[in-house]
Design an enzyme around this catalytic site. Sequence first.
Site, short mmCIF file in Angstrom:
data_model
loop_
_atom_site.label_atom_id
_atom_site.label_comp_id
_atom_site.label_asym_id
_atom_site.label_seq_id
_atom_site.Cartn_x
_atom_site.Cartn_y
_atom_site.Cartn_z
N ASN A 58 -36.79 -2.40 -44.66
CA ASN A 58 -37.67 -3.10 -43.61
C ASN A 58 -38.53 -2.08 -43.10
OD1 ASN A 58 -36.69 -5.86 -43.65
ND2 ASN A 58 -35.01 -5.51 -42.16
N ASP A 105 -45.41 -2.57 -50.05
CA ASP A 105 -44.79 -3.93 -50.15
C ASP A 105 -44.23 -4.34 -51.53
OD1 ASP A 105 -44.65 -6.59 -49.37
OD2 ASP A 105 -45.93 -7.15 -50.90
N ASP A 108 -40.75 -1.72 -51.21
CA ASP A 108 -39.28 -2.10 -50.12
C ASP A 108 -38.44 -2.88 -51.00
OD1 ASP A 108 -40.82 -4.63 -50.67
OD2 ASP A 108 -41.40 -5.22 -48.31
N ARG A 113 -32.86 -3.22 -53.22
CA ARG A 113 -31.96 -3.32 -54.37
C ARG A 113 -31.04 -1.90 -54.77
NH1 ARG A 113 -36.14 -6.59 -55.81
NH2 ARG A 113 -37.27 -4.79 -56.83
N ASP A 126 -40.54 -9.40 -45.16
CA ASP A 126 -41.51 -9.26 -46.08
C ASP A 126 -42.57 -10.28 -45.96
OD1 ASP A 126 -42.55 -9.74 -49.22
OD2 ASP A 126 -42.12 -7.53 -48.98
N HIS A 127 -42.16 -11.59 -45.88
CA HIS A 127 -43.03 -12.70 -46.09
C HIS A 127 -43.80 -12.61 -44.91
CE1 HIS A 127 -41.86 -14.02 -49.75
NE2 HIS A 127 -41.64 -15.46 -49.51
N ASP A 130 -46.52 -10.10 -44.88
CA ASP A 130 -47.43 -10.56 -45.82
C ASP A 130 -48.67 -11.56 -45.28
OD1 ASP A 130 -46.61 -8.95 -47.93
OD2 ASP A 130 -45.24 -10.70 -48.83
#
Length: 290
Positions: A58, A105, A108, A113, A126-127, A130
Amino acid sequence: MSSSARNLFTTTYLPPEGTSNLLRYKYAGCDRSPIYRHILTPMNDFLIKWFPLWIAPNTITVTGLLLVVISHFVTCYYCPLLKGNPPAWVYILNGLCLFGYQTLDNLDGKQARRTGSSSPLGMFMDHACDAVNTTVSALTMASTLQTGTTVFSLLLLTNSVSVFMLNTWEEYYTGELVLPYVNGSTEGILVACALHFWTAFVGGSWWLHTVQIPLPFVPVTWVRPGGWLFQLDRLLGIHALPIVGGRVPSAYLPYNAILVLLMAAGAAMTCIGHILTVRQAVSGRGTRSD
């Protein structure tokens, strides 16, 4: 604290079943862009190795957003009304920050992962970033293209927001976020970076050069003073139609207006594709339930 402000922080937005579903949520999606697969992915696979494991995904997400926000405020200083004459380094900064946002972007998720810290919160962050970038970058691009406080700035913003919204809407019905072979997250951002760099080379005033576009199939009475097309042109503040026209009417559009209209056509086709995909998904559910 007022009751309305108190309700803002105490209201439960998700029902119990929604909370349980949120804990089981797993992101599903892919980017079919050849540029993403064969150029950006190898580059990002190399870059992620240089990130320490203690950096939270994040943090990478928010840092990318801060880049475009900072460049936007710098642009606002020189172009408070989305039009002005900033130095060339401002356009270069916009392009570099936007490319940095795109790179971070993509990094991240790889960091999440890599550290085993993938979560619904990370997807939400993330969304959310965006969504903010969609608006901020569109306004920064309006300043670069010198569209000012006109309908073309509104159209530029609408293009960006509508594509993002319908893409997310499609994910809601299909369960996965699939980006097509040419999409805004990859090619769109790269084109925007190229436009910033190009403007640094030619200057912002280059976008104000006009092109004469003949309108042979438009009645002359429509484009003369008093005609509905002439009045619409003045109402929207475009001023593409001259006051005195010949037998074959013409419109005089600046480069920035032509580019925004082409972007709008591409955005419209993309939105139609999302709508058709949702329609197919909903129809498929209805068929299976029958």
